[in-house]
Design an enzyme around this catalytic site. Sequence first.
Site, PDB file in Angstrom:
ATOM      1  N   GLU A 170      -1.037  -5.009   6.564  1.00 20.52           N
ATOM      2  CA  GLU A 170       0.498  -5.131   6.149  1.00 20.52           C
ATOM      3  C   GLU A 170       1.602  -6.202   7.051  1.00 20.52           C
ATOM      4  OE1 GLU A 170       2.151  -1.420   5.803  1.00 20.52           O
ATOM      5  OE2 GLU A 170       1.348  -0.607   4.042  1.00 20.52           O
ATOM      6  N   THR A 184       4.541   4.156  -3.328  1.00 16.96           N
ATOM      7  CA  THR A 184       5.370   3.383  -4.277  1.00 16.96           C
ATOM      8  C   THR A 184       4.984   1.875  -4.518  1.00 16.96           C
ATOM      9  OG1 THR A 184       6.903   4.357  -2.739  1.00 16.96           O
ATOM     10  CG2 THR A 184       7.813   2.738  -3.717  1.00 16.96           C
ATOM     11  N   ASP A 189       6.367  -4.044  -0.744  1.00 18.24           N
ATOM     12  CA  ASP A 189       5.710  -2.719  -0.140  1.00 18.24           C
ATOM     13  C   ASP A 189       6.600  -1.649   0.089  1.00 18.24           C
ATOM     14  OD1 ASP A 189       3.528  -1.368   1.029  1.00 18.24           O
ATOM     15  OD2 ASP A 189       3.315  -2.577   2.591  1.00 18.24           O
ATOM     16  N   GLY A 190       6.048  -0.398   0.299  1.00 19.34           N
ATOM     17  CA  GLY A 190       7.077   0.614   0.582  1.00 19.34           C
ATOM     18  C   GLY A 190       7.267   0.818   2.147  1.00 19.34           C
ATOM     19  N   THR A 207       0.998  -1.134   0.135  1.00 14.33           N
ATOM     20  CA  THR A 207       0.034   0.056   0.028  1.00 14.33           C
ATOM     21  C   THR A 207       0.920   1.124   0.062  1.00 14.33           C
ATOM     22  OG1 THR A 207      -1.572  -1.251   1.082  1.00 14.33           O
ATOM     23  CG2 THR A 207      -1.860   1.119   1.499  1.00 14.33           C
ATOM     24  N   GLY A 208       0.345   2.468  -0.549  1.00 15.45           N
ATOM     25  CA  GLY A 208       1.088   3.507  -0.743  1.00 15.45           C
ATOM     26  C   GLY A 208       1.667   4.080  -2.101  1.00 15.45           C
ATOM     27  N   ARG A 268       2.519   5.315   8.137  1.00 17.58           N
ATOM     28  CA  ARG A 268       2.542   6.896   8.406  1.00 17.58           C
ATOM     29  C   ARG A 268       1.424   7.148   7.128  1.00 17.58           C
ATOM     30  NH1 ARG A 268       8.381   8.782   8.562  1.00 17.58           N
ATOM     31  NH2 ARG A 268       8.507   8.091  10.773  1.00 17.58           N
ATOM     32  N   GLY A 269       1.253   6.405   6.172  1.00 15.45           N
ATOM     33  CA  GLY A 269       0.216   6.470   5.028  1.00 15.45           C
ATOM     34  C   GLY A 269      -1.440   5.964   5.513  1.00 15.45           C
TER      35      GLY A 269
HETATM   36  C1  ABF Z   1       2.395   1.817   3.416  1.00 18.48           C
HETATM   37  O1  ABF Z   1       2.820   3.045   2.601  1.00 18.48           O
HETATM   38  C2  ABF Z   1       2.652   2.270   4.776  1.00 18.48           C
HETATM   39  O2  ABF Z   1       2.877   1.376   5.572  1.00 18.48           O
HETATM   40  C3  ABF Z   1       3.779   3.249   4.639  1.00 18.48           C
HETATM   41  O3  ABF Z   1       3.445   4.385   5.627  1.00 18.48           O
HETATM   42  C4  ABF Z   1       3.695   3.918   3.377  1.00 18.48           C
HETATM   43  C5  ABF Z   1       4.557   4.279   2.411  1.00 18.48           C
HETATM   44  O4  ABF Z   1       4.024   5.020   1.492  1.00 18.48           O
HETATM   45  P1  ABF Z   1       4.807   5.682   0.473  1.00 18.48           P
HETATM   46  O5  ABF Z   1       5.323   4.770  -0.690  1.00 18.48           O
HETATM   47  O6  ABF Z   1       3.687   6.598  -0.313  1.00 18.48           O
HETATM   48  O7  ABF Z   1       5.765   6.678   0.857  1.00 18.48           O
HETATM   49  O8  ABF Z   1       3.149   0.772   2.908  1.00 18.48           O
END
Ligand code: ABF
Length: 252
Positions: free
Chosen positions: A124, A48, A102-103, A45-46, A117-118
């Site tokens: 996750e 990235t 994941d990011g 999620t997020g 933070r997102g």
């Molecule tokens: C999710 O996306 C969250 O755990 C983390 O806060 C966030 C990172 O987002 P980005 O890629 O938008 O910086 O995985």
Amino acid sequence: GIMVPSSPSPSSLSPVILTQDELKKIAAYKAVEYVESGMVLGLGTGSTAKHAVDRIGELLRQGKLHNIVGIPTSTKTHEQALALGIPLSDLDTHPHVDLAIDGADEVDPFLNLVKGRGGSLLREKMVEGACRKFIVIVDESKLVKHLGGSGLAMPVEIVPYCWKFTAQRLQRLFKESGCVAKLRTSGENGEPSVTDNRNYVVDLYFNKDIGDLKAASDEILRLPGVVEHGMFLDMATTVIVAGELGITVKNK
Ligand code: ABF
């Protein structure tokens, strides 16, 4: 923007400027090279991870990947993957996940992470805790020496019931590190932000290093009212960093 030598053509030496989002995309595409047909995949999620999910959808559509089962880590990613036609499942049906991508918000030198933070962190942690390989994708701005030392939030998902009580106990837990606990809110009226699991999030801010991360993690999780926190310790197996000088792959 960041200056990097243009690639892939080595003959062209004129620098190109890549945005942070382009760096995120480069890391995401690199991670998707690890995806093989037949895999059960944790979908992050997020902003990235979104690039990685898009890329997986594209490869499926082009017939370059087959028999993928995606396990989304948030309702948002669920919707994205659904729209892309990625077959979806969950941990009840697929308790063993081959690979998650994941990011993260912070990555330390030992590949420990801060996430959430997102907004999403519980799903996750469930999905990424069930996978054989967990690839984290970040642009270089996410690299830190110490987790939580950047003056940025350390998220903790808590139950809404008597959230002030829980927030206070969290703050008291890290008194030595000058901890301030703030309920995450959204919108004009300052309504509490509600997670995918109908919980609240308290963000912890420290003005000093919190020290032993494992001890901090255990203490947070021992508080009744806490559901989960955003420290992902010893979970990432690979971190792919896209930066000014290209891509770095760090393995555990
Ligand atoms: C999710 O996306 C969250 O755990 C983390 O806060 C966030 C990172 O987002 P980005 O890629 O938008 O910086 O995985």
